[in-house]
Design a protein around this motif. Structure first.
Motif, PDB file in Angstrom:
ATOM      1  N   ARG A   1     -16.417 -18.307 -24.391  1.00 15.67           N
ATOM      2  CA  ARG A   1     -17.331 -17.777 -23.384  1.00 15.67           C
ATOM      3  C   ARG A   1     -18.356 -16.870 -24.049  1.00 15.67           C
ATOM      4  NH1 ARG A   1     -12.186 -18.230 -21.490  1.00 15.67           N
ATOM      5  NH2 ARG A   1     -11.827 -18.846 -19.318  1.00 15.67           N
ATOM      6  N   ASP A   2     -19.413 -16.562 -23.319  1.00 16.83           N
ATOM      7  CA  ASP A   2     -20.450 -15.663 -23.809  1.00 16.83           C
ATOM      8  C   ASP A   2     -19.855 -14.270 -24.006  1.00 16.83           C
ATOM      9  OD1 ASP A   2     -22.722 -14.172 -24.333  1.00 16.83           O
ATOM     10  OD2 ASP A   2     -23.878 -14.956 -22.650  1.00 16.83           O
ATOM     11  N   LEU A   3     -20.027 -13.707 -25.204  1.00 17.33           N
ATOM     12  CA  LEU A   3     -19.473 -12.388 -25.507  1.00 17.33           C
ATOM     13  C   LEU A   3     -20.144 -11.286 -24.691  1.00 17.33           C
ATOM     14  CD1 LEU A   3     -17.517 -10.812 -27.383  1.00 17.33           C
ATOM     15  CD2 LEU A   3     -19.419 -10.589 -28.997  1.00 17.33           C
ATOM     16  N   ARG A   4     -21.343 -11.536 -24.180  1.00 22.36           N
ATOM     17  CA  ARG A   4     -22.121 -10.505 -23.482  1.00 22.36           C
ATOM     18  C   ARG A   4     -21.333  -9.883 -22.328  1.00 22.36           C
ATOM     19  NH1 ARG A   4     -25.396 -10.901 -19.022  1.00 22.36           N
ATOM     20  NH2 ARG A   4     -25.032 -13.135 -18.999  1.00 22.36           N
TER      21      ARG A   4
ATOM     22  N   LEU B   1     -17.702  -8.113 -31.590  1.00 24.10           N
ATOM     23  CA  LEU B   1     -17.558  -7.083 -30.562  1.00 24.10           C
ATOM     24  C   LEU B   1     -17.954  -5.720 -31.125  1.00 24.10           C
ATOM     25  CD1 LEU B   1     -16.574  -6.954 -27.597  1.00 24.10           C
ATOM     26  CD2 LEU B   1     -14.331  -6.312 -28.481  1.00 24.10           C
ATOM     27  N   GLY B   2     -17.510  -5.432 -32.348  1.00 26.25           N
ATOM     28  CA  GLY B   2     -17.853  -4.161 -32.968  1.00 26.25           C
ATOM     29  C   GLY B   2     -19.343  -4.004 -33.178  1.00 26.25           C
ATOM     30  N   ALA B   3     -20.012  -5.080 -33.606  1.00 32.10           N
ATOM     31  CA  ALA B   3     -21.454  -5.014 -33.834  1.00 32.10           C
ATOM     32  C   ALA B   3     -22.202  -4.682 -32.555  1.00 32.10           C
ATOM     33  CB  ALA B   3     -21.944  -6.344 -34.410  1.00 32.10           C
TER      34      ALA B   3
ATOM     35  N   GLU C   1     -22.150  -6.939 -15.990  1.00 35.60           N
ATOM     36  CA  GLU C   1     -23.601  -7.018 -16.110  1.00 35.60           C
ATOM     37  C   GLU C   1     -24.175  -5.758 -16.753  1.00 35.60           C
ATOM     38  OE1 GLU C   1     -25.092 -10.180 -12.799  1.00 35.60           O
ATOM     39  OE2 GLU C   1     -25.422  -8.064 -12.368  1.00 35.60           O
ATOM     40  N   HIS C   2     -25.426  -5.868 -17.179  1.00 38.37           N
ATOM     41  CA  HIS C   2     -26.129  -4.771 -17.826  1.00 38.37           C
ATOM     42  C   HIS C   2     -27.391  -4.473 -17.027  1.00 38.37           C
ATOM     43  CE1 HIS C   2     -28.448  -3.200 -21.611  1.00 38.37           C
ATOM     44  NE2 HIS C   2     -27.980  -2.208 -20.869  1.00 38.37           N
ATOM     45  N   VAL C   3     -27.586  -3.204 -16.642  1.00 39.25           N
ATOM     46  CA  VAL C   3     -28.738  -2.787 -15.842  1.00 39.25           C
ATOM     47  C   VAL C   3     -29.532  -1.752 -16.616  1.00 39.25           C
ATOM     48  CG1 VAL C   3     -29.485  -1.711 -13.682  1.00 39.25           C
ATOM     49  CG2 VAL C   3     -27.497  -3.234 -13.683  1.00 39.25           C
ATOM     50  N   TRP C   4     -30.845  -1.883 -16.600  1.00 39.49           N
ATOM     51  CA  TRP C   4     -31.744  -0.851 -17.115  1.00 39.49           C
ATOM     52  C   TRP C   4     -32.254  -0.009 -15.954  1.00 39.49           C
ATOM     53  CZ3 TRP C   4     -35.760  -3.938 -20.555  1.00 39.49           C
ATOM     54  CH2 TRP C   4     -35.129  -4.389 -21.732  1.00 39.49           C
TER      55      TRP C   4
ATOM     56  N   PRO D   1     -43.094   0.913 -22.541  1.00 38.39           N
ATOM     57  CA  PRO D   1     -42.215  -0.172 -22.976  1.00 38.39           C
ATOM     58  C   PRO D   1     -41.817  -0.125 -24.452  1.00 38.39           C
ATOM     59  CG  PRO D   1     -44.473  -0.954 -22.907  1.00 38.39           C
ATOM     60  CD  PRO D   1     -44.508   0.470 -22.422  1.00 38.39           C
ATOM     61  N   THR D   2     -42.254   0.891 -25.206  1.00 41.31           N
ATOM     62  CA  THR D   2     -42.034   0.907 -26.647  1.00 41.31           C
ATOM     63  C   THR D   2     -40.568   0.807 -27.011  1.00 41.31           C
ATOM     64  OG1 THR D   2     -44.005   2.289 -26.882  1.00 41.31           O
ATOM     65  CG2 THR D   2     -42.512   2.168 -28.768  1.00 41.31           C
ATOM     66  N   VAL D   3     -39.704   1.600 -26.346  1.00 37.41           N
ATOM     67  CA  VAL D   3     -38.292   1.657 -26.760  1.00 37.41           C
ATOM     68  C   VAL D   3     -37.476   0.463 -26.280  1.00 37.41           C
ATOM     69  CG1 VAL D   3     -38.323   4.171 -26.826  1.00 37.41           C
ATOM     70  CG2 VAL D   3     -37.608   3.001 -24.732  1.00 37.41           C
ATOM     71  N   LEU D   4     -38.042  -0.367 -25.432  1.00 40.22           N
ATOM     72  CA  LEU D   4     -37.256  -1.444 -24.841  1.00 40.22           C
ATOM     73  C   LEU D   4     -36.871  -2.516 -25.843  1.00 40.22           C
ATOM     74  CD1 LEU D   4     -39.154  -1.916 -21.439  1.00 40.22           C
ATOM     75  CD2 LEU D   4     -37.253  -0.372 -21.999  1.00 40.22           C
ATOM     76  N   SER D   5     -37.642  -2.682 -26.890  1.00 42.33           N
ATOM     77  CA  SER D   5     -37.373  -3.755 -27.848  1.00 42.33           C
ATOM     78  C   SER D   5     -36.040  -3.579 -28.549  1.00 42.33           C
ATOM     79  CB  SER D   5     -38.495  -3.832 -28.887  1.00 42.33           C
ATOM     80  OG  SER D   5     -38.610  -2.607 -29.586  1.00 42.33           O
ATOM     81  N   ASP D   6     -35.515  -2.360 -28.597  1.00 37.82           N
ATOM     82  CA  ASP D   6     -34.250  -2.101 -29.272  1.00 37.82           C
ATOM     83  C   ASP D   6     -33.036  -2.242 -28.367  1.00 37.82           C
ATOM     84  OD1 ASP D   6     -35.611  -1.493 -31.651  1.00 37.82           O
ATOM     85  OD2 ASP D   6     -35.855   0.607 -31.077  1.00 37.82           O
ATOM     86  N   LEU D   7     -33.255  -2.533 -27.100  1.00 35.70           N
ATOM     87  CA  LEU D   7     -32.152  -2.585 -26.142  1.00 35.70           C
ATOM     88  C   LEU D   7     -31.673  -4.016 -25.914  1.00 35.70           C
ATOM     89  CD1 LEU D   7     -33.485  -0.158 -23.373  1.00 35.70           C
ATOM     90  CD2 LEU D   7     -32.142   0.389 -25.413  1.00 35.70           C
ATOM     91  N   PRO D   8     -30.368  -4.206 -25.652  1.00 36.85           N
ATOM     92  CA  PRO D   8     -29.877  -5.535 -25.272  1.00 36.85           C
ATOM     93  C   PRO D   8     -30.508  -5.973 -23.959  1.00 36.85           C
ATOM     94  CG  PRO D   8     -28.048  -3.985 -25.619  1.00 36.85           C
ATOM     95  CD  PRO D   8     -29.308  -3.199 -25.668  1.00 36.85           C
ATOM     96  N   ASP D   9     -30.707  -7.269 -23.800  1.00 33.88           N
ATOM     97  CA  ASP D   9     -31.337  -7.789 -22.588  1.00 33.88           C
ATOM     98  C   ASP D   9     -30.552  -7.377 -21.337  1.00 33.88           C
ATOM     99  OD1 ASP D   9     -33.365  -8.970 -23.968  1.00 33.88           O
ATOM    100  OD2 ASP D   9     -32.524 -10.994 -23.913  1.00 33.88           O
TER     101      ASP D   9
END
Length: 432
Positions: free
Chosen positions: A129-132, A157-159, A274-277, A329-337
């Motif tokens: 399955r998707d690790l996300r 998972l650690g990464a 899920e992941h929320v910004w 939006p500058t810092v968003l590039s470093d965040l998981p989707d």
């Protein structure tokens, strides 16, 4: 009848297996299970359990033979009814044709090695399955067990959890017989070759763990002991949401009002896995509410004092929120989707922020605005990113006391709430 025997995490095979195997005509199991199945007749057919479909086909063909050919016995690791083969067998042949003898699961064994209960643990499978999903659950909850698989093991998972502050407990070869002994720094018992090791996510990411790992526990060690439970699994959802503004620390009423927050949460739909910004998070009220509903949450705030308030509010409500100091939006590039995004601030950069978020959100983007002038540009940005856009103007009046024990209506500031939802992907050949 198909007899399914859970072998637990150890060897030899459990006593239940011997009686079942004595009358077997077909035995399905992993190589090590078949090698240990000395009680089966020499005439019994053997099928190595690798890909599931060929094994199920072999079982179906054998069941068509006369009953005097013997019974079907399936040997499976752990508890075969827990993320195991029982589901596939029941779907193919019917639950009424199964005689299941469960073993001790790897999850129960791993927690037992640590002396911890697991009625309050969230269990998630990353095997095939998707690790996300597992990563998001680990970020949101203090006690998680992850069933691993190729490409979804301790290193991966650690990464993904380097900055989470969690401890990973990697359980390898659970129940293995006496042999090489524990690895250096291992918490495993000295009389076994199994390994139960506490490592940081960074340490897990840097190692080659091989194929023996069956489960990884992800723990916030400050919260692994919970009160007595009545219902197993993750804590029940909050009894209420859209909390009063007074339940959050905030500056000069700079907080999303509860009426707006209620509809925003309904359109965000935050949930477990899920992941929320929360962009321009301010006090983090939306971030905290999403976390209370089970989601992993990242809150982006450009002021340092705002970041401090977000962390304080998260701690006060007993949830995990990752607070990121910086400007979107500058810092968003470093965040998981993200799966969903709430945007409550942005100023002149708001259209660019909405565009960046809408391109990456898997499901939805919700934007709150007080300024009428920004509505067209935000709507255009949502539509240009391929989202279906809708929205409302929220105008509410709250009951407020007046002298003389009477009540008036006090109007709150009008707020525009726009949301964009990613349309479902249609499969080829499906009628439009």
């Amino acid at each position: 009848m198909i007899t399914v025997v859970g072998t637990g995490t150890g060897a030899p095979l459990p006593p239940d297996a011997g009686a079942a195997l004595a009358g077997a005509g077909l035995v399905v199991g992993g190589r090590r299970h078949l090698a240990a199945a000395t009680a089966m007749p020499d005439t019994a057919e053997r099928v190595v359990l690798g890909p599931l479909a060929p094994a199920l086909d072999a079982i179906e063909q054998f069941l068509e033979k006369p009953a005097d050919q013997g019974r079907v016995v399936v040997l499976a690791s752990g508890d075969p009814g827990f993320f195991g083969i029982v589901r596939a067998l029941a779907e193919r042949f019917g639950a009424e044709r199964l005689d299941v003898h469960p073993g001790v699961s790897s999850i129960a064994t791993a927690f037992a090695r640590l002396g911890l209960t697991w009625d309050d643990a969230v269990v998630v499978s990353a095997h095939g399955r998707d690790l996300r999903t597992a990563v998001n659950v680990c970020r949101a909850h203090p006690k998680v067990a992850v069933l691993t698989g190729p490409g979804s093991g301790p290193a991966e998972l650690g990464a993904a959890l380097r900055s989470s502050g969690r401890v990973l407990v990697v359980a390898s070869a659970l129940g293995a017989g006496a042999g090489s002994g524990p690895a250096p720094g291992s918490d495993s018992a000295p009389h076994t070759s199994e390994r139960v090791e506490r490592v940081t996510p960074a340490e897990a990411a840097a190692r080659d763990w091989g194929a023996a790992v069956s489960v990884v526990l992800c723990l916030d060690e400050s919260r692994v002991l919970s009160p007595v439970r009545t219902v197993a699994g993750p804590p029940p959802g909050p009894a209420r949401w859209a909390l009063e503004e007074g339940e959050f620390a905030h500056r000069d009423s700079m907080i999303t009002k509860f009426e707006v927050r209620a509809l925003a949460l309904a359109r965000l739909g935050p949930r477990l896995g899920e992941h929320v910004w929360d962009i321009g998070a301010g006090s983090g009220s939306v971030a905290v509410e999403c976390a209370r509903l089970g989601a992993a949450v990242t809150a982006v705030e450009k002021t340092l004092d705002g970041v401090g308030r977000i962390r304080a509010n998260a701690a006060a409500h007993g949830v995990d929120v990752t607070a990121v100091h910086g400007a979107a939006p500058t810092v968003l590039s470093d965040l998981p989707d993200p799966d969903a995004v709430f945007i409550g601030g942005g100023g002149r950069e708001l259209p660019a922020i909405v565009t960046a978020c809408a391109r990456r959100a898997r499901r939805s983007v919700v934007v709150a605005m007080a300024a009428l002038d920004r509505v067209p540009a935000v709507r255009d940005a949502l539509v240009a990113a391929g989202l279906d856009c809708d929205g409302v103007l929220l105008q509410s009046s709250r009951l407020a006391p007046l002298p003389g024990d009477v009540t008036r209506l006090a109007a709150t500031n009008p707020v525009f709430l726009l949301w964009g939802v990613r349309p479902p992907v249609r499969s080829e050949g499906v009628a439009q």
